[in-house]
Design an enzyme around this catalytic site. Structure first.
Site, PDB file in Angstrom:
ATOM      1  N   TYR A   1      38.592  39.089  55.161  1.00 45.30           N
ATOM      2  CA  TYR A   1      38.685  38.813  53.725  1.00 45.30           C
ATOM      3  C   TYR A   1      39.343  39.977  53.006  1.00 45.30           C
ATOM      4  O   TYR A   1      39.361  41.111  53.478  1.00 45.30           O
ATOM      5  CB  TYR A   1      37.297  38.562  53.118  1.00 45.30           C
ATOM      6  CG  TYR A   1      36.473  39.820  52.963  1.00 45.30           C
ATOM      7  CD1 TYR A   1      36.459  40.536  51.763  1.00 45.30           C
ATOM      8  CD2 TYR A   1      35.724  40.318  54.025  1.00 45.30           C
ATOM      9  CE1 TYR A   1      35.720  41.704  51.624  1.00 45.30           C
ATOM     10  CE2 TYR A   1      34.978  41.480  53.899  1.00 45.30           C
ATOM     11  CZ  TYR A   1      34.983  42.171  52.701  1.00 45.30           C
ATOM     12  OH  TYR A   1      34.264  43.332  52.572  1.00 45.30           O
TER      13      TYR A   1
ATOM     14  N   TYR B   1      37.663  47.958  58.440  1.00 45.15           N
ATOM     15  CA  TYR B   1      37.443  48.158  57.003  1.00 45.15           C
ATOM     16  C   TYR B   1      38.599  48.973  56.449  1.00 45.15           C
ATOM     17  O   TYR B   1      39.002  49.980  57.048  1.00 45.15           O
ATOM     18  CB  TYR B   1      36.124  48.886  56.736  1.00 45.15           C
ATOM     19  CG  TYR B   1      35.781  48.968  55.260  1.00 45.15           C
ATOM     20  CD1 TYR B   1      35.023  47.975  54.656  1.00 45.15           C
ATOM     21  CD2 TYR B   1      36.244  50.011  54.465  1.00 45.15           C
ATOM     22  CE1 TYR B   1      34.724  48.017  53.300  1.00 45.15           C
ATOM     23  CE2 TYR B   1      35.959  50.066  53.108  1.00 45.15           C
ATOM     24  CZ  TYR B   1      35.199  49.070  52.530  1.00 45.15           C
ATOM     25  OH  TYR B   1      34.919  49.112  51.193  1.00 45.15           O
TER      26      TYR B   1
ATOM     27  N   PHE C   1      38.576  46.799  45.685  1.00 45.06           N
ATOM     28  CA  PHE C   1      39.621  46.498  46.668  1.00 45.06           C
ATOM     29  C   PHE C   1      39.036  46.824  48.032  1.00 45.06           C
ATOM     30  O   PHE C   1      38.733  47.979  48.317  1.00 45.06           O
ATOM     31  CB  PHE C   1      40.876  47.345  46.435  1.00 45.06           C
ATOM     32  CG  PHE C   1      41.941  47.189  47.499  1.00 45.06           C
ATOM     33  CD1 PHE C   1      43.109  46.498  47.230  1.00 45.06           C
ATOM     34  CD2 PHE C   1      41.789  47.741  48.773  1.00 45.06           C
ATOM     35  CE1 PHE C   1      44.103  46.354  48.199  1.00 45.06           C
ATOM     36  CE2 PHE C   1      42.766  47.602  49.753  1.00 45.06           C
ATOM     37  CZ  PHE C   1      43.927  46.905  49.461  1.00 45.06           C
ATOM     38  N   GLU C   2      38.872  45.822  48.854  1.00 44.85           N
ATOM     39  CA  GLU C   2      38.527  46.079  50.246  1.00 44.85           C
ATOM     40  C   GLU C   2      39.045  44.935  51.094  1.00 44.85           C
ATOM     41  O   GLU C   2      38.984  43.770  50.702  1.00 44.85           O
ATOM     42  CB  GLU C   2      37.024  46.301  50.460  1.00 44.85           C
ATOM     43  CG  GLU C   2      36.112  45.183  50.045  1.00 44.85           C
ATOM     44  CD  GLU C   2      34.628  45.530  50.242  1.00 44.85           C
ATOM     45  OE1 GLU C   2      34.296  46.718  50.459  1.00 44.85           O
ATOM     46  OE2 GLU C   2      33.798  44.606  50.165  1.00 44.85           O
ATOM     47  N   ILE C   3      39.605  45.297  52.221  1.00 46.88           N
ATOM     48  CA  ILE C   3      40.055  44.338  53.223  1.00 46.88           C
ATOM     49  C   ILE C   3      39.239  44.644  54.465  1.00 46.88           C
ATOM     50  O   ILE C   3      39.228  45.786  54.933  1.00 46.88           O
ATOM     51  CB  ILE C   3      41.560  44.477  53.513  1.00 46.88           C
ATOM     52  CG1 ILE C   3      42.373  44.243  52.230  1.00 46.88           C
ATOM     53  CG2 ILE C   3      41.992  43.490  54.598  1.00 46.88           C
ATOM     54  CD1 ILE C   3      43.869  44.517  52.383  1.00 46.88           C
TER      55      ILE C   3
END
Length: 393
Positions: free
Chosen positions: A194, A222, A279-281
Protein backbone atom coordinates in the site's frame (compact mmCIF):
# COMPACT_ATOMS: atom_id res chain seq x y z
CA UNK A 1 25.18 -3.56 1.72
CA UNK A 2 22.88 -4.92 -0.98
CA UNK A 3 22.86 -3.07 -4.28
CA UNK A 4 19.67 -1.15 -4.96
CA UNK A 5 18.15 -1.96 -8.34
CA UNK A 6 16.53 0.99 -10.02
CA UNK A 7 16.12 2.00 -13.68
CA UNK A 8 19.33 3.55 -14.98
CA UNK A 9 17.62 6.82 -15.78
CA UNK A 10 16.79 7.21 -12.10
CA UNK A 11 20.22 6.50 -10.61
CA UNK A 12 21.40 9.57 -8.67
CA UNK A 13 24.47 11.34 -10.04
CA UNK A 14 25.29 13.75 -7.25
CA UNK A 15 26.90 17.06 -8.25
CA UNK A 16 28.05 19.70 -5.84
CA UNK A 17 25.58 22.54 -5.45
CA UNK A 18 26.29 26.11 -4.45
CA UNK A 19 25.53 27.29 -0.95
CA UNK A 20 21.76 27.41 -0.42
CA UNK A 21 19.73 29.05 2.32
CA UNK A 22 17.52 26.68 4.29
CA UNK A 23 14.07 27.74 5.37
CA UNK A 24 13.79 27.36 9.14
CA UNK A 25 10.65 25.43 9.93
CA UNK A 26 9.06 26.23 13.28
CA UNK A 27 5.47 25.19 12.63
CA UNK A 28 4.85 21.91 14.42
CA UNK A 29 1.13 22.13 14.77
CA UNK A 30 0.24 20.46 11.50
CA UNK A 31 1.73 17.06 12.23
CA UNK A 32 0.36 13.78 10.85
CA UNK A 33 -3.37 13.26 10.54
CA UNK A 34 -4.44 16.90 10.78
CA UNK A 35 -7.20 16.64 8.22
CA UNK A 36 -8.94 13.73 9.89
CA UNK A 37 -8.74 15.26 13.35
CA UNK A 38 -10.91 18.23 12.49
CA UNK A 39 -14.59 18.08 13.32
CA UNK A 40 -16.81 17.72 10.30
CA UNK A 41 -20.31 17.30 9.05
CA UNK A 42 -21.21 15.17 6.05
CA UNK A 43 -21.27 16.95 2.72
CA UNK A 44 -24.72 17.39 1.18
CA UNK A 45 -25.81 14.77 -1.32
CA UNK A 46 -24.25 15.23 -4.72
CA UNK A 47 -26.41 17.23 -7.11
CA UNK A 48 -26.37 15.59 -10.53
CA UNK A 49 -25.77 18.92 -12.22
CA UNK A 50 -23.38 17.37 -14.71
CA UNK A 51 -26.09 15.17 -16.17
CA UNK A 52 -28.74 17.87 -16.41
CA UNK A 53 -29.13 21.25 -18.02
CA UNK A 54 -28.76 21.92 -21.73
CA UNK A 55 -28.31 18.37 -22.89
CA UNK A 56 -24.83 17.99 -21.38
CA UNK A 57 -24.17 14.52 -20.01
CA UNK A 58 -21.15 13.64 -17.92
CA UNK A 59 -19.15 10.57 -18.83
CA UNK A 60 -15.75 9.50 -17.58
CA UNK A 61 -13.06 9.50 -20.25
CA UNK A 62 -11.39 6.09 -20.31
CA UNK A 63 -7.64 6.46 -20.68
CA UNK A 64 -5.44 3.64 -21.99
CA UNK A 65 -4.75 1.18 -19.18
CA UNK A 66 -1.31 -0.06 -18.23
CA UNK A 67 -1.11 -3.70 -19.28
CA UNK A 68 2.30 -4.64 -17.89
CA UNK A 69 2.92 -6.68 -14.75
CA UNK A 70 1.76 -5.04 -11.54
CA UNK A 71 2.05 -5.85 -7.87
CA UNK A 72 -0.94 -6.53 -5.64
CA UNK A 73 -0.91 -2.97 -4.38
CA UNK A 74 -3.23 -0.06 -3.66
CA UNK A 75 -3.30 3.49 -2.46
CA UNK A 76 -5.18 3.86 0.82
CA UNK A 77 -6.70 6.99 2.33
CA UNK A 78 -8.56 7.55 5.58
CA UNK A 79 -10.74 10.58 4.93
CA UNK A 80 -13.98 12.37 5.78
CA UNK A 81 -16.52 13.48 3.20
CA UNK A 82 -15.86 17.14 3.99
CA UNK A 83 -12.22 16.79 2.93
CA UNK A 84 -13.14 15.72 -0.60
CA UNK A 85 -11.67 18.65 -2.49
CA UNK A 86 -8.45 18.91 -0.52
CA UNK A 87 -8.08 15.19 -1.18
CA UNK A 88 -8.96 15.67 -4.86
CA UNK A 89 -5.87 17.86 -5.23
CA UNK A 90 -3.76 15.11 -3.65
CA UNK A 91 -5.20 12.48 -5.98
CA UNK A 92 -4.61 14.66 -9.03
CA UNK A 93 -0.99 15.15 -8.00
CA UNK A 94 -0.43 11.41 -7.46
CA UNK A 95 -2.17 10.50 -10.69
CA UNK A 96 -0.29 13.09 -12.77
CA UNK A 97 3.10 12.25 -11.29
CA UNK A 98 2.76 8.47 -10.98
CA UNK A 99 -0.45 6.49 -11.14
CA UNK A 100 -1.66 7.50 -14.60
CA UNK A 101 1.24 5.33 -15.82
CA UNK A 102 0.40 2.27 -13.70
CA UNK A 103 -3.32 2.45 -12.82
CA UNK A 104 -3.18 1.08 -9.28
CA UNK A 105 -6.36 0.83 -7.21
CA UNK A 106 -7.36 3.26 -4.48
CA UNK A 107 -9.09 2.29 -1.22
CA UNK A 108 -10.97 5.01 0.68
CA UNK A 109 -11.96 4.45 4.32
CA UNK A 110 -14.29 6.50 6.51
CA UNK A 111 -16.07 6.10 9.84
CA UNK A 112 -19.33 6.92 8.04
CA UNK A 113 -20.75 6.22 4.58
CA UNK A 114 -19.20 8.12 1.70
CA UNK A 115 -21.48 10.49 -0.18
CA UNK A 116 -22.32 10.06 -3.85
CA UNK A 117 -20.42 13.26 -4.52
CA UNK A 118 -17.30 11.85 -2.91
CA UNK A 119 -17.53 8.64 -4.91
CA UNK A 120 -18.22 10.39 -8.21
CA UNK A 121 -15.38 12.89 -7.90
CA UNK A 122 -12.74 10.43 -6.71
CA UNK A 123 -13.65 7.69 -9.19
CA UNK A 124 -13.34 10.23 -12.00
CA UNK A 125 -9.84 11.18 -10.85
CA UNK A 126 -8.37 7.74 -10.15
CA UNK A 127 -7.06 5.71 -13.10
CA UNK A 128 -7.38 2.41 -11.23
CA UNK A 129 -10.36 0.88 -9.48
CA UNK A 130 -11.78 2.83 -6.53
CA UNK A 131 -13.15 1.08 -3.44
CA UNK A 132 -15.05 2.64 -0.55
CA UNK A 133 -15.29 1.16 2.93
CA UNK A 134 -16.83 2.00 6.28
CA UNK A 135 -14.72 1.36 9.36
CA UNK A 136 -16.20 -1.19 11.78
CA UNK A 137 -17.51 0.48 14.93
CA UNK A 138 -15.20 -1.56 17.15
CA UNK A 139 -12.22 -0.05 15.33
CA UNK A 140 -13.45 3.53 15.86
CA UNK A 141 -14.65 3.59 19.46
CA UNK A 142 -13.38 3.18 23.00
CA UNK A 143 -12.48 -0.44 23.74
CA UNK A 144 -14.19 -1.93 26.76
CA UNK A 145 -11.09 -1.77 28.97
CA UNK A 146 -10.74 2.02 28.66
CA UNK A 147 -11.99 4.17 31.54
CA UNK A 148 -13.77 6.88 29.55
CA UNK A 149 -13.95 9.28 32.50
CA UNK A 150 -10.19 9.03 32.96
CA UNK A 151 -9.69 9.51 29.21
CA UNK A 152 -11.94 12.60 29.26
CA UNK A 153 -9.95 14.10 32.13
CA UNK A 154 -6.72 13.53 30.20
CA UNK A 155 -8.15 15.29 27.15
CA UNK A 156 -9.20 18.22 29.32
CA UNK A 157 -5.75 18.54 30.89
CA UNK A 158 -3.92 18.20 27.58
CA UNK A 159 -6.22 20.77 26.02
CA UNK A 160 -5.46 23.22 28.81
CA UNK A 161 -1.76 22.67 28.18
CA UNK A 162 -2.33 23.36 24.47
CA UNK A 163 -0.83 20.02 23.47
CA UNK A 164 -1.51 19.43 19.79
CA UNK A 165 -4.81 17.53 19.37
CA UNK A 166 -4.63 16.90 23.11
CA UNK A 167 -8.37 17.42 23.55
CA UNK A 168 -9.45 15.57 20.39
CA UNK A 169 -11.35 12.28 20.51
CA UNK A 170 -11.40 11.79 16.73
CA UNK A 171 -7.64 12.21 16.46
CA UNK A 172 -7.13 9.44 19.00
CA UNK A 173 -9.49 7.11 17.12
CA UNK A 174 -7.59 7.94 13.93
CA UNK A 175 -4.19 7.17 15.46
CA UNK A 176 -5.40 3.89 16.93
CA UNK A 177 -7.04 2.88 13.64
CA UNK A 178 -3.96 3.69 11.54
CA UNK A 179 -1.72 1.93 14.07
CA UNK A 180 -3.57 -1.33 14.27
CA UNK A 181 -6.65 -1.70 12.10
CA UNK A 182 -6.47 -0.15 8.62
CA UNK A 183 -4.68 -3.21 7.24
CA UNK A 184 -7.36 -5.48 8.71
CA UNK A 185 -10.19 -3.86 6.78
CA UNK A 186 -11.71 -6.40 4.34
CA UNK A 187 -11.01 -4.10 1.37
CA UNK A 188 -7.28 -4.46 2.09
CA UNK A 189 -7.37 -8.26 1.92
CA UNK A 190 -6.70 -8.26 -1.83
CA UNK A 191 -3.36 -6.48 -1.49
CA UNK A 192 0.23 -7.08 -0.43
CA UNK A 193 1.42 -3.46 -0.66
CA UNK A 194 0.00 0.00 0.00
CA UNK A 195 0.86 3.67 -0.39
CA UNK A 196 -0.78 5.98 2.13
CA UNK A 197 -2.04 9.32 0.84
CA UNK A 198 -3.68 12.17 2.78
CA UNK A 199 -5.51 15.37 1.81
CA UNK A 200 -3.43 18.46 1.03
CA UNK A 201 -0.27 16.64 -0.05
CA UNK A 202 1.67 17.13 -3.25
CA UNK A 203 4.20 15.13 -5.24
CA UNK A 204 6.87 17.45 -6.60
CA UNK A 205 8.51 15.06 -9.10
CA UNK A 206 7.57 12.58 -11.81
CA UNK A 207 7.90 8.93 -10.81
CA UNK A 208 8.43 6.89 -13.96
CA UNK A 209 9.14 3.53 -12.33
CA UNK A 210 6.80 1.26 -10.38
CA UNK A 211 7.58 1.95 -6.71
CA UNK A 212 5.82 -1.23 -5.58
CA UNK A 213 7.88 -3.36 -7.94
CA UNK A 214 10.96 -1.47 -6.72
CA UNK A 215 10.10 -2.37 -3.13
CA UNK A 216 9.57 -6.03 -3.97
CA UNK A 217 12.64 -6.41 -6.20
CA UNK A 218 14.91 -4.76 -3.64
CA UNK A 219 13.47 -6.62 -0.65
CA UNK A 220 12.17 -3.48 1.04
CA UNK A 221 9.25 -3.61 3.46
CA UNK A 222 8.86 0.01 4.59
CA UNK A 223 9.67 3.30 2.86
CA UNK A 224 9.39 6.96 3.87
CA UNK A 225 9.95 10.43 2.43
CA UNK A 226 10.26 12.59 5.57
CA UNK A 227 11.37 11.82 9.12
CA UNK A 228 11.07 14.04 12.16
CA UNK A 229 10.97 14.07 15.96
CA UNK A 230 7.74 13.49 17.85
CA UNK A 231 6.18 15.93 20.29
CA UNK A 232 7.25 14.33 23.59
CA UNK A 233 4.24 15.48 25.61
CA UNK A 234 1.99 13.25 23.50
CA UNK A 235 3.84 10.00 24.26
CA UNK A 236 5.29 10.19 27.80
CA UNK A 237 5.09 6.42 28.46
CA UNK A 238 5.23 4.98 24.92
CA UNK A 239 8.86 3.95 25.19
CA UNK A 240 8.50 2.61 28.74
CA UNK A 241 5.64 0.45 27.46
CA UNK A 242 7.71 -0.62 24.45
CA UNK A 243 10.62 -1.62 26.68
CA UNK A 244 8.32 -3.80 28.77
CA UNK A 245 7.13 -5.49 25.58
CA UNK A 246 10.71 -6.03 24.39
CA UNK A 247 11.69 -7.55 27.73
CA UNK A 248 8.66 -9.85 27.64
CA UNK A 249 9.15 -10.88 24.00
CA UNK A 250 12.85 -10.72 23.05
CA UNK A 251 12.27 -13.50 20.52
CA UNK A 252 10.17 -11.14 18.38
CA UNK A 253 12.88 -8.50 17.93
CA UNK A 254 14.78 -8.89 14.64
CA UNK A 255 18.44 -9.70 15.19
CA UNK A 256 19.46 -7.10 12.60
CA UNK A 257 16.98 -4.48 13.79
CA UNK A 258 17.32 -0.70 13.56
CA UNK A 259 16.97 0.11 17.25
CA UNK A 260 19.69 2.73 16.85
CA UNK A 261 17.32 4.85 14.75
CA UNK A 262 14.82 5.27 17.58
CA UNK A 263 17.22 5.15 20.54
CA UNK A 264 20.63 6.73 21.10
CA UNK A 265 21.44 4.69 24.22
CA UNK A 266 20.82 1.08 23.19
CA UNK A 267 17.16 1.15 24.08
CA UNK A 268 17.17 2.91 27.44
CA UNK A 269 15.24 5.89 26.06
CA UNK A 270 13.41 7.04 22.93
CA UNK A 271 15.06 9.79 20.89
CA UNK A 272 11.66 10.74 19.39
CA UNK A 273 12.72 9.96 15.79
CA UNK A 274 9.98 8.63 13.56
CA UNK A 275 9.02 8.34 9.92
CA UNK A 276 6.25 10.77 8.99
CA UNK A 277 3.42 8.36 8.28
CA UNK A 278 1.31 10.65 6.08
CA UNK A 279 3.60 9.24 3.38
CA UNK A 280 4.48 5.59 3.68
CA UNK A 281 4.84 2.81 1.17
CA UNK A 282 4.98 -0.57 2.82
CA UNK A 283 4.35 -4.29 2.70
CA UNK A 284 1.15 -5.19 4.49
CA UNK A 285 2.73 -8.34 5.87
CA UNK A 286 4.81 -6.12 8.16
CA UNK A 287 1.69 -5.09 10.09
CA UNK A 288 0.04 -8.48 9.66
CA UNK A 289 3.05 -10.25 11.17
CA UNK A 290 2.79 -12.01 14.57
CA UNK A 291 5.47 -9.69 15.97
CA UNK A 292 3.77 -6.41 15.10
CA UNK A 293 0.33 -7.78 15.94
CA UNK A 294 1.55 -8.72 19.42
CA UNK A 295 3.17 -5.30 19.83
CA UNK A 296 0.06 -3.37 18.81
CA UNK A 297 -2.20 -5.48 21.02
CA UNK A 298 0.14 -4.86 23.95
CA UNK A 299 0.10 -1.10 23.36
CA UNK A 300 -3.65 -1.08 22.89
CA UNK A 301 -4.25 -2.83 26.21
CA UNK A 302 -2.03 -0.30 28.00
CA UNK A 303 -4.43 2.44 26.91
CA UNK A 304 -1.93 5.06 25.75
CA UNK A 305 -3.92 5.90 22.63
CA UNK A 306 -6.56 7.37 24.98
CA UNK A 307 -4.79 8.07 28.29
CA UNK A 308 -2.05 9.90 26.41
CA UNK A 309 -2.10 10.72 22.70
CA UNK A 310 0.08 8.10 21.06
CA UNK A 311 0.42 8.73 17.33
CA UNK A 312 0.50 6.15 14.58
CA UNK A 313 3.77 7.57 13.22
CA UNK A 314 5.95 6.70 16.24
CA UNK A 315 4.11 3.39 16.68
CA UNK A 316 4.71 2.39 13.04
CA UNK A 317 8.30 3.64 13.16
CA UNK A 318 9.18 1.75 16.32
CA UNK A 319 7.49 -1.34 14.92
CA UNK A 320 9.45 -1.15 11.66
CA UNK A 321 12.71 -0.48 13.53
CA UNK A 322 12.26 -3.46 15.86
CA UNK A 323 10.69 -6.11 13.63
CA UNK A 324 12.36 -5.58 10.24
CA UNK A 325 15.87 -6.22 9.06
CA UNK A 326 17.38 -2.74 8.87
CA UNK A 327 18.08 -3.29 5.16
CA UNK A 328 14.32 -3.55 4.54
CA UNK A 329 13.70 0.14 5.32
CA UNK A 330 14.13 2.60 2.46
CA UNK A 331 14.22 6.37 2.00
CA UNK A 332 12.73 7.63 -1.26
CA UNK A 333 15.05 10.58 -1.79
CA UNK A 334 14.05 10.99 -5.42
CA UNK A 335 10.33 11.43 -4.68
CA UNK A 336 9.68 15.09 -4.02
CA UNK A 337 6.88 15.35 -1.46
CA UNK A 338 5.02 18.04 0.46
CA UNK A 339 2.79 17.93 3.52
CA UNK A 340 2.30 21.08 5.58
CA UNK A 341 4.74 22.42 6.63
CA UNK A 342 7.62 20.32 5.23
CA UNK A 343 9.03 19.65 1.78
CA UNK A 344 11.15 16.77 0.59
CA UNK A 345 12.95 18.01 -2.53
CA UNK A 346 15.95 16.31 -4.17
CA UNK A 347 18.94 18.62 -3.79
CA UNK A 348 20.72 16.99 -6.73
CA UNK A 349 20.09 19.12 -9.82
CA UNK A 350 20.30 16.18 -12.23
CA UNK A 351 17.57 14.31 -10.35
CA UNK A 352 15.27 17.33 -10.23
CA UNK A 353 15.65 18.01 -13.94
CA UNK A 354 15.28 14.37 -14.98
CA UNK A 355 12.15 13.96 -12.86
CA UNK A 356 10.65 17.35 -13.80
CA UNK A 357 10.50 18.43 -10.16
CA UNK A 358 8.81 21.74 -9.38
CA UNK A 359 10.19 22.18 -5.84
CA UNK A 360 12.72 24.64 -4.42
CA UNK A 361 15.70 22.64 -3.07
CA UNK A 362 16.42 25.38 -0.54
CA UNK A 363 13.21 24.30 1.22
CA UNK A 364 14.21 20.64 1.46
CA UNK A 365 13.72 19.32 5.00
CA UNK A 366 15.58 16.03 4.50
CA UNK A 367 18.91 17.13 6.00
CA UNK A 368 17.52 19.71 8.42
CA UNK A 369 18.72 19.43 12.01
CA UNK A 370 15.19 18.59 13.19
CA UNK A 371 14.90 15.78 10.65
CA UNK A 372 16.08 12.27 11.52
CA UNK A 373 17.02 11.31 7.97
CA UNK A 374 20.69 12.19 8.44
CA UNK A 375 20.74 9.72 11.35
CA UNK A 376 19.09 7.11 9.09
CA UNK A 377 21.86 7.54 6.52
CA UNK A 378 24.64 7.57 9.11
CA UNK A 379 23.65 4.45 11.03
CA UNK A 380 23.12 2.53 7.79
CA UNK A 381 26.34 3.85 6.22
CA UNK A 382 24.50 5.18 3.19
CA UNK A 383 26.07 7.82 0.92
CA UNK A 384 24.55 11.28 1.19
CA UNK A 385 24.20 13.64 -1.80
CA UNK A 386 26.86 16.25 -2.44
CA UNK A 387 26.09 19.50 -0.69
CA UNK A 388 23.81 18.01 1.95
CA UNK A 389 25.64 19.93 4.69
CA UNK A 390 24.33 23.17 3.18
CA UNK A 391 20.78 22.12 4.08
CA UNK A 392 21.20 21.42 7.79
CA UNK A 393 19.48 24.63 8.86
Amino acid sequence: MAKIMIPASKQPVYKKLGLLLVAVFTVYVFFHGAQYARGSAPSPKYSTVLSSGSGYKYSKVELPKYTGPREKATFVTLVRNRDLYSLAESIKSVEDRFNSKFNYDWVFLNDEEFTDEFKNVTSALVSGTTKYGVIPKEHWSFPEWIDEEKAAQVRKEMGEKRIIYGDSISYRHMCRFESGFFYRHPLMDDYDWYWRVEPDIKLHCDIDYDVFKFMKDNKKKYAFAISIKEYEATIPTLWETTRKFMEAHPELIHENNMLDFVSDDQGLSYNLCHFWSNFEIAALDLWRSPAYSAYFDYLDREGGFFYERWGDAPVHSIGAALFLDRSEIHHFGDIGYYHVPFHSCPIDTSIRLANKCDCDPSKDFTWHSYSCTTKFYNINKLPKPAGWQNHIG
